[in-house]
Structure formats: C-alpha cells, structure tokens
Write a protein that holds these residues in place. Sequence first.
Motif, PDB file in Angstrom:
ATOM      1  N   GLY A   1      78.928 129.422  24.412  1.00 44.26           N
ATOM      2  CA  GLY A   1      78.860 128.640  23.106  1.00 44.26           C
ATOM      3  C   GLY A   1      80.431 128.392  22.548  1.00 44.26           C
ATOM      4  O   GLY A   1      80.371 127.915  21.536  1.00 44.26           O
ATOM      5  N   LYS A   2      81.274 128.730  23.444  1.00 51.30           N
ATOM      6  CA  LYS A   2      82.972 128.458  22.782  1.00 51.30           C
ATOM      7  C   LYS A   2      83.416 127.169  23.380  1.00 51.30           C
ATOM      8  O   LYS A   2      84.611 127.258  23.278  1.00 51.30           O
ATOM      9  N   GLY A   3      82.855 126.583  24.211  1.00 49.16           N
ATOM     10  CA  GLY A   3      83.493 125.637  25.338  1.00 49.16           C
ATOM     11  C   GLY A   3      84.048 125.992  26.564  1.00 49.16           C
ATOM     12  O   GLY A   3      84.834 125.499  27.226  1.00 49.16           O
ATOM     13  N   TYR A   4      84.002 127.457  26.652  1.00 50.11           N
ATOM     14  CA  TYR A   4      84.803 127.760  28.004  1.00 50.11           C
ATOM     15  C   TYR A   4      84.146 127.368  29.240  1.00 50.11           C
ATOM     16  O   TYR A   4      84.784 127.200  30.078  1.00 50.11           O
ATOM     17  N   GLY A   5      82.765 127.154  29.179  1.00 50.14           N
ATOM     18  CA  GLY A   5      81.997 126.828  30.297  1.00 50.14           C
ATOM     19  C   GLY A   5      82.478 125.352  30.836  1.00 50.14           C
ATOM     20  O   GLY A   5      82.993 125.087  32.127  1.00 50.14           O
ATOM     21  N   THR A   6      82.646 124.369  29.756  1.00 53.28           N
ATOM     22  CA  THR A   6      83.413 123.063  30.358  1.00 53.28           C
ATOM     23  C   THR A   6      84.503 123.248  31.004  1.00 53.28           C
ATOM     24  O   THR A   6      84.906 122.291  31.963  1.00 53.28           O
ATOM     25  N   ASP A   7      85.462 124.210  30.575  1.00 55.05           N
ATOM     26  CA  ASP A   7      86.597 124.327  30.785  1.00 55.05           C
ATOM     27  C   ASP A   7      86.768 125.069  32.168  1.00 55.05           C
ATOM     28  O   ASP A   7      87.464 124.651  33.272  1.00 55.05           O
ATOM     29  N   VAL A   8      86.008 125.848  32.664  1.00 55.09           N
ATOM     30  CA  VAL A   8      85.773 126.554  33.752  1.00 55.09           C
ATOM     31  C   VAL A   8      85.287 125.614  34.922  1.00 55.09           C
ATOM     32  O   VAL A   8      85.635 125.625  35.948  1.00 55.09           O
ATOM     33  N   VAL A   9      84.252 124.775  34.670  1.00 57.79           N
ATOM     34  CA  VAL A   9      83.751 123.776  35.475  1.00 57.79           C
ATOM     35  C   VAL A   9      84.985 122.937  35.866  1.00 57.79           C
ATOM     36  O   VAL A   9      85.187 122.561  37.055  1.00 57.79           O
ATOM     37  N   GLY A  10      85.552 122.532  34.760  1.00 56.24           N
ATOM     38  CA  GLY A  10      86.868 121.656  35.083  1.00 56.24           C
ATOM     39  C   GLY A  10      88.020 122.315  36.238  1.00 56.24           C
ATOM     40  O   GLY A  10      88.589 121.490  37.074  1.00 56.24           O
ATOM     41  N   VAL A  11      88.242 123.559  35.872  1.00 56.76           N
ATOM     42  CA  VAL A  11      89.142 124.089  36.722  1.00 56.76           C
ATOM     43  C   VAL A  11      88.715 124.409  38.270  1.00 56.76           C
ATOM     44  O   VAL A  11      89.259 124.389  38.932  1.00 56.76           O
ATOM     45  N   LEU A  12      87.361 124.830  38.176  1.00 52.82           N
ATOM     46  CA  LEU A  12      86.715 124.788  39.640  1.00 52.82           C
ATOM     47  C   LEU A  12      86.754 123.401  40.178  1.00 52.82           C
ATOM     48  O   LEU A  12      86.728 123.194  41.354  1.00 52.82           O
ATOM     49  N   CYS A  13      86.530 122.314  39.636  1.00 51.88           N
ATOM     50  CA  CYS A  13      86.541 120.838  40.348  1.00 51.88           C
ATOM     51  C   CYS A  13      88.133 120.798  40.639  1.00 51.88           C
ATOM     52  O   CYS A  13      88.373 120.085  41.758  1.00 51.88           O
ATOM     53  N   HIS A  14      89.240 120.992  39.919  1.00 46.55           N
ATOM     54  CA  HIS A  14      90.401 120.950  40.263  1.00 46.55           C
ATOM     55  C   HIS A  14      90.867 121.824  41.448  1.00 46.55           C
ATOM     56  O   HIS A  14      91.524 121.085  42.741  1.00 46.55           O
ATOM     57  N   TYR A  15      90.082 122.909  41.321  1.00 49.10           N
ATOM     58  CA  TYR A  15      90.397 123.948  42.792  1.00 49.10           C
ATOM     59  C   TYR A  15      89.718 123.270  44.053  1.00 49.10           C
ATOM     60  O   TYR A  15      90.086 123.020  44.966  1.00 49.10           O
ATOM     61  N   GLY A  16      88.475 122.724  43.596  1.00 54.21           N
ATOM     62  CA  GLY A  16      87.818 122.193  44.975  1.00 54.21           C
ATOM     63  C   GLY A  16      88.413 121.004  45.231  1.00 54.21           C
ATOM     64  O   GLY A  16      88.414 120.857  46.577  1.00 54.21           O
ATOM     65  N   PHE A  17      88.538 120.071  44.444  1.00 53.52           N
ATOM     66  CA  PHE A  17      88.978 118.785  45.008  1.00 53.52           C
ATOM     67  C   PHE A  17      90.461 118.751  45.305  1.00 53.52           C
ATOM     68  O   PHE A  17      90.963 118.057  46.206  1.00 53.52           O
ATOM     69  N   VAL A  18      91.233 119.122  44.452  1.00 56.68           N
ATOM     70  CA  VAL A  18      92.717 119.299  44.778  1.00 56.68           C
ATOM     71  C   VAL A  18      93.381 120.380  45.589  1.00 56.68           C
ATOM     72  O   VAL A  18      94.100 120.038  46.725  1.00 56.68           O
ATOM     73  N   VAL A  19      93.114 121.354  45.412  1.00 59.34           N
ATOM     74  CA  VAL A  19      93.369 122.537  46.347  1.00 59.34           C
ATOM     75  C   VAL A  19      92.709 122.526  47.730  1.00 59.34           C
ATOM     76  O   VAL A  19      93.332 122.712  48.753  1.00 59.34           O
ATOM     77  N   ARG A  20      91.370 122.737  47.696  1.00 59.08           N
ATOM     78  CA  ARG A  20      90.622 122.642  48.884  1.00 59.08           C
ATOM     79  C   ARG A  20      90.424 121.423  49.593  1.00 59.08           C
ATOM     80  O   ARG A  20      89.818 121.246  50.745  1.00 59.08           O
ATOM     81  N   GLY A  21      90.558 120.251  48.796  1.00 62.69           N
ATOM     82  CA  GLY A  21      90.529 119.027  49.619  1.00 62.69           C
ATOM     83  C   GLY A  21      89.001 118.597  50.019  1.00 62.69           C
ATOM     84  O   GLY A  21      88.498 117.738  50.735  1.00 62.69           O
ATOM     85  N   LEU A  22      88.108 119.065  49.105  1.00 54.11           N
ATOM     86  CA  LEU A  22      86.829 118.776  49.164  1.00 54.11           C
ATOM     87  C   LEU A  22      86.192 117.432  48.707  1.00 54.11           C
ATOM     88  O   LEU A  22      87.233 116.800  47.808  1.00 54.11           O
ATOM     89  N   GLN A  23      85.139 116.971  49.275  1.00 49.41           N
ATOM     90  CA  GLN A  23      84.665 115.526  48.864  1.00 49.41           C
ATOM     91  C   GLN A  23      83.677 115.713  47.818  1.00 49.41           C
ATOM     92  O   GLN A  23      83.378 114.802  47.063  1.00 49.41           O
ATOM     93  N   ARG A  24      82.849 116.680  47.658  1.00 49.94           N
ATOM     94  CA  ARG A  24      81.690 116.709  46.838  1.00 49.94           C
ATOM     95  C   ARG A  24      81.410 117.990  46.441  1.00 49.94           C
ATOM     96  O   ARG A  24      81.625 119.145  47.057  1.00 49.94           O
TER      97      ARG A  24
END
Length: 180
Positions: free
Chosen positions: A101-124
């Motif tokens: 309830g402190k907004g951490y979840g939104t930030d965590v999902v955003g960082v995982l998106c960065h990792y998945g899309f930018v670092v790992r080159g995933l499409q989805r």
Amino acid sequence: MLRGEKVGLRARHDEDIPILRSELYGDVVNSSRSDGGPWRPVTPGSKDAPFVVDDKEQQTASFSVVELEGGSLIGSANLWGIDTHNRFAHIGVGLLPSSRGKGYGTDVVGVLCHYGFVVRGLQRLQIETLPDNAGMLRAAERNGFVREGVMRAAAWVLGEFMDEVLLGLLAHEWKPASTS
C-alpha cells in the motif's frame, strides 16, 4: 542492482530467505493465493525451500526487493517461465505485509519491465492474478499492462476454484520510467 524510483532489485542474499519465508510463505492464506501450487510446510534451512535461488536455473530470474532509502528488505520479485525462443516471461511480486500500500508494487513492476524488455530483450511480459488483488492489478495497469481476459476457474485457492485475470504488455507498448 536495478533501481526504480523507490526500490532496488538485487540478487537474493542468504539472510533474506528466513525473512521472506516467514513473512510471505509463512502466511498460508497469502501464499496460497499467490502461488500456483499448494502450500506445504518446509523445513528451515531446506535447499528446496521457497526463495532459495538456483543460479543454474535459466527459466527464472529471482530478486530481493529493497527500499532504496535505507536498504531494508521489503519483498521478492521475479520473472519466471522465461521463454527465450518466444521472448516471453511472467512477472511475480510479493511484498512484505508492512510494505504493502505504499506504491512499491508499481515501482517493482516497472523495474521488472526494464529488466525484461531492456536487459533480457523480451517481447512480452504477462501477469496472472486473482480478480480481487487490487494492488497487483493497479501496479500492472499503471505500468501499461492491458487486461487481456479472464481465465475462468483457473486457480484452486483454499478449497475453491477462482478466476484469474490475465494482463499483458508488449515491448513496444512499454513506456519506461527512470530505471538503471
């Protein structure tokens, strides 16, 4: 460490495991609602325990979530079911009860998106969650995930079948925040 605005995702440390096991896995109701399999008791120190990372396992990337201000452990995050052929993975997030309830979840999902899309080159990237998990639904949608459907009666949770909401995000749809 991967950094968002409020959180960092770092490798799992041995001292994280008892905390995550106690506060996340030890909560039978929460664990049963968030894990795809049945809850079962796990012996302390077991190498088969939840949150123990096998660095040789290539289909999962597990992180401990830490608060950037102060560095305290606040949860667990992972990409799982990583498919390098189809360039696809699922997202999983578990925050300690005191960190919800402190907004951490939104930030965590955003960082995982960065990792998945930018670092790992995933499409989805994909998230499956129960329809009453307002925190995860909000975190996903704030990061651009789209509700793609409902898998009816897809999850056996504490004696009943429950629907799961399916959310997806494609690399070209993602609008990154400032992560490093």
